[in-house]
Write a protein that holds these residues in place. Structure first.
Motif, PDB file in Angstrom:
ATOM      1  N   GLY A 186     -18.132  -1.231  30.145  1.00 60.35           N
ATOM      2  CA  GLY A 186     -19.226  -1.860  30.876  1.00 60.35           C
ATOM      3  C   GLY A 186     -19.393  -1.352  32.299  1.00 60.35           C
ATOM      4  N   VAL A 187     -18.320  -0.787  32.871  1.00 63.27           N
ATOM      5  CA  VAL A 187     -18.399  -0.273  34.248  1.00 63.27           C
ATOM      6  C   VAL A 187     -18.278   1.243  34.295  1.00 63.27           C
ATOM      7  N   GLU A 188     -18.266   1.889  33.145  1.00 61.82           N
ATOM      8  CA  GLU A 188     -18.085   3.350  33.106  1.00 61.82           C
ATOM      9  C   GLU A 188     -19.181   4.073  33.876  1.00 61.82           C
ATOM     10  N   ALA A 189     -20.421   3.631  33.733  1.00 55.15           N
ATOM     11  CA  ALA A 189     -21.520   4.297  34.432  1.00 55.15           C
ATOM     12  C   ALA A 189     -21.388   4.136  35.944  1.00 55.15           C
ATOM     13  N   TYR A 232     -12.249   1.067  52.312  1.00 57.40           N
ATOM     14  CA  TYR A 232     -11.718   0.967  50.964  1.00 57.40           C
ATOM     15  C   TYR A 232     -12.222  -0.356  50.369  1.00 57.40           C
ATOM     16  N   CYS A 233     -12.643  -0.312  49.118  1.00 52.95           N
ATOM     17  CA  CYS A 233     -13.109  -1.525  48.435  1.00 52.95           C
ATOM     18  C   CYS A 233     -12.197  -1.853  47.250  1.00 52.95           C
ATOM     19  N   LEU A 234     -11.945  -3.138  47.060  1.00 53.65           N
ATOM     20  CA  LEU A 234     -11.376  -3.643  45.812  1.00 53.65           C
ATOM     21  C   LEU A 234     -12.446  -4.492  45.138  1.00 53.65           C
ATOM     22  N   VAL A 235     -12.696  -4.225  43.868  1.00 55.16           N
ATOM     23  CA  VAL A 235     -13.696  -4.972  43.107  1.00 55.16           C
ATOM     24  C   VAL A 235     -12.994  -5.623  41.923  1.00 55.16           C
ATOM     25  N   THR A 236     -12.906  -6.949  41.932  1.00 48.59           N
ATOM     26  CA  THR A 236     -12.195  -7.678  40.883  1.00 48.59           C
ATOM     27  C   THR A 236     -13.174  -8.369  39.948  1.00 48.59           C
ATOM     28  N   HIS A 237     -12.627  -8.984  38.909  1.00 50.51           N
ATOM     29  CA  HIS A 237     -13.456  -9.757  37.984  1.00 50.51           C
ATOM     30  C   HIS A 237     -13.135 -11.250  38.124  1.00 50.51           C
ATOM     31  N   VAL A 265     -11.885   6.735  42.694  1.00 50.70           N
ATOM     32  CA  VAL A 265     -11.808   5.479  41.942  1.00 50.70           C
ATOM     33  C   VAL A 265     -10.407   5.306  41.370  1.00 50.70           C
ATOM     34  N   ASN A 266      -9.824   4.167  41.661  1.00 54.71           N
ATOM     35  CA  ASN A 266      -8.484   3.790  41.192  1.00 54.71           C
ATOM     36  C   ASN A 266      -8.613   2.411  40.549  1.00 54.71           C
ATOM     37  N   SER A 267      -8.125   2.219  39.349  1.00 58.20           N
ATOM     38  CA  SER A 267      -8.256   0.929  38.677  1.00 58.20           C
ATOM     39  C   SER A 267      -6.946   0.155  38.726  1.00 58.20           C
ATOM     40  N   GLY A 314     -11.083   0.468  44.358  1.00 55.49           N
ATOM     41  CA  GLY A 314     -10.139  -0.012  43.353  1.00 55.49           C
ATOM     42  C   GLY A 314     -10.841  -1.050  42.495  1.00 55.49           C
ATOM     43  N   LEU A 315     -10.787  -0.897  41.188  1.00 56.78           N
ATOM     44  CA  LEU A 315     -11.632  -1.678  40.285  1.00 56.78           C
ATOM     45  C   LEU A 315     -10.818  -2.205  39.116  1.00 56.78           C
ATOM     46  N   THR A 316     -10.957  -3.497  38.808  1.00 53.19           N
ATOM     47  CA  THR A 316     -10.336  -4.038  37.601  1.00 53.19           C
ATOM     48  C   THR A 316     -11.217  -3.714  36.397  1.00 53.19           C
TER      49      THR A 316
END
Length: 393
Positions: free
Chosen positions: A162-165, A94-99, A177-179, A154-156
């Motif tokens: 900008g991250v839709e693609a 599982y990945c979390l991708v933050t800003h 994908v879970n935000s 999981g993505l912020t």
């Protein structure tokens, strides 16, 4: 398409041979292939255990050129597939991708801490936390997670479009994908199934109510510390909805948390004589504002989002009126729990049933966390919690 069918058939045969070579056991495999720019096709193999699909195994030779000869078999280089051991199940990634931006380690450190604590309770899942300071960097991190065989991301969403693609690429690859955090108002539009966050507009309205209760009057300044973040803009919008006076926004994102002097100068310029209230959207920025207000001896009510040791001390001293804590630890925890709950159903829909748009079945759903109000009355209790948490990290 013909190239893809030919290569898939070849790899199925190779996978059969690998599985047959394993003594007294069976390995369920699936072949994955994707079209690339220029007409090439890339292939990978994934083994499966009871807990889910494992990491992709990428042969060194795994690309079918666009000009491959029709009807001629092509083979990848070999990969080794181990027999799954029921006593040591395969880990799911599982990945979390933050800003996360430089200088904001306090907030995002608690997100990472929440992810680590959650990870320790789930032996068959490995959690990775990545950070990208803008949409391009976040998209690259999403692609890295896809390449690594992540089952869920999981993505912020500070910049949803900008991250839709990148989200579309993940879904096409069968990744759930879970935000979370920023992006509550737009997550469904860009492909996320679930979203975990505070209601940013609602939290801004709470701040306005607190300023009104403190009889601030005059103009309220809303300080935005990141150049492009829909969640921060929504907080200021909420403040404008309920605050009885005028609301002005100042964006210090160009310097943010990395250049203290430049940010202080920008805030000082915005602190005109008619400012009666200041809302900081970040705990560190609130301390900058507090120092500037103290230096001018102006009668300004200061509130902030989130907290740290300096903010808690300032609350007890009366220099900050309130803090709205957005629970970064809980944001990570609930995001991962939501991923765990929904990823299996998503995988069946996309990979086994063949549903092209899983939102049509799963729908969209947001999980909203109420911000915790911290004032002089309970700041000491939070100090004790912070000390305990620091010792665990």
């Amino acid at each position: 398409m013909m190239f893809l069918m030919l290569l898939t058939a070849a790899l199925i045969a190779a996978a059969w041979g690998l599985a047959s070579a394993i003594d007294n056991g069976e390995v369920e495999l699936r072949i994955q292939a994707r079209a690339l720019d220029g007409g090439r096709v890339e292939v990978a193999v994934q083994p499966r255990a009871d807990e889910g699909w494992g990491n992709r195994q990428l042969p060194e030779l795994r690309f079918l050129p666009a000009d491959a000869e029709l009807g001629r078999w092509k083979s990848s280089s070999p990969v080794s597939v181990a027999k799954p051991d029921s006593s040591e199940p395969l880990e799911s990634l599982y990945c979390l991708v933050t800003h996360e931006n430089p200088g904001d380690e306090e907030f995002w450190g608690l997100v990472s801490f929440g992810a680590r604590q959650w990870d320790e309770l789930h032996e068959t899942i490995r959690v990775e936390v990545h950070a990208g300071t803008d949409a391009d960097a976040q998209s690259a991190m999403v692609d890295q997670c896809i390449e690594a065989g992540a089952l869920a991301i999981g993505l912020t969403l500070p910049d949803p479009q900008g991250v839709e693609a990148a989200i579309a690429r993940a879904i096409d690859a069968g990744v759930y994908v879970n935000s979370f955090n920023s992006g509550l108002s737009a997550y469904g539009d860009v492909g996320s199934i679930r979203h975990v966050s505070v209601d940013e507009v609602g939290a801004g309205r709470q701040a306005g109510d607190h300023f009104n209760a403190a009889d601030a009057g005059g103009v309220a300044l809303c300080i935005i510390h990141e150049s492009s973040n829909i969640g921060l803009e929504e907080r200021c919008q909420g403040l404008d909805d309920t605050y009885e006076g005028e609301v002005r926004r100042v964006n210090i994102g160009a310097s943010g948390l990395t250049d203290r002097d430049a940010s202080s100068a920008a805030i000082a310029e915005a602190l005109t004589d008619d400012i009666a209230a200041v809302l900081s959207l970040n705990s560190r920025v609130s301390i900058l504002a507090m120092e500037l207000i103290a230096a001018t001896e102006a009668d300004v009510v200061l509130g902030t989002f989130d907290q740290n040791g300096d903010v808690l001390s300032a609350l007890t001293d009366g220099q900050i009126e309130f803090a709205l804590d957005t629970s970064p630890f809980a944001q990570a925890w609930y995001t991962l729990s939501t991923m765990l709950n929904n990823q299996p159903a998503f995988s069946v829909l996309v990979n086994e049933i063949g549903v092209a748009d899983p939102q049509q079945v799963l729908g969209t759903f947001d999980i909203q966390l109420s911000p915790r109000l911290i004032t002089a009355e309970n700041a000491e209790a939070f100090m004790r919690v912070n000390s305990f948490t620091a010792a665990q990290r």
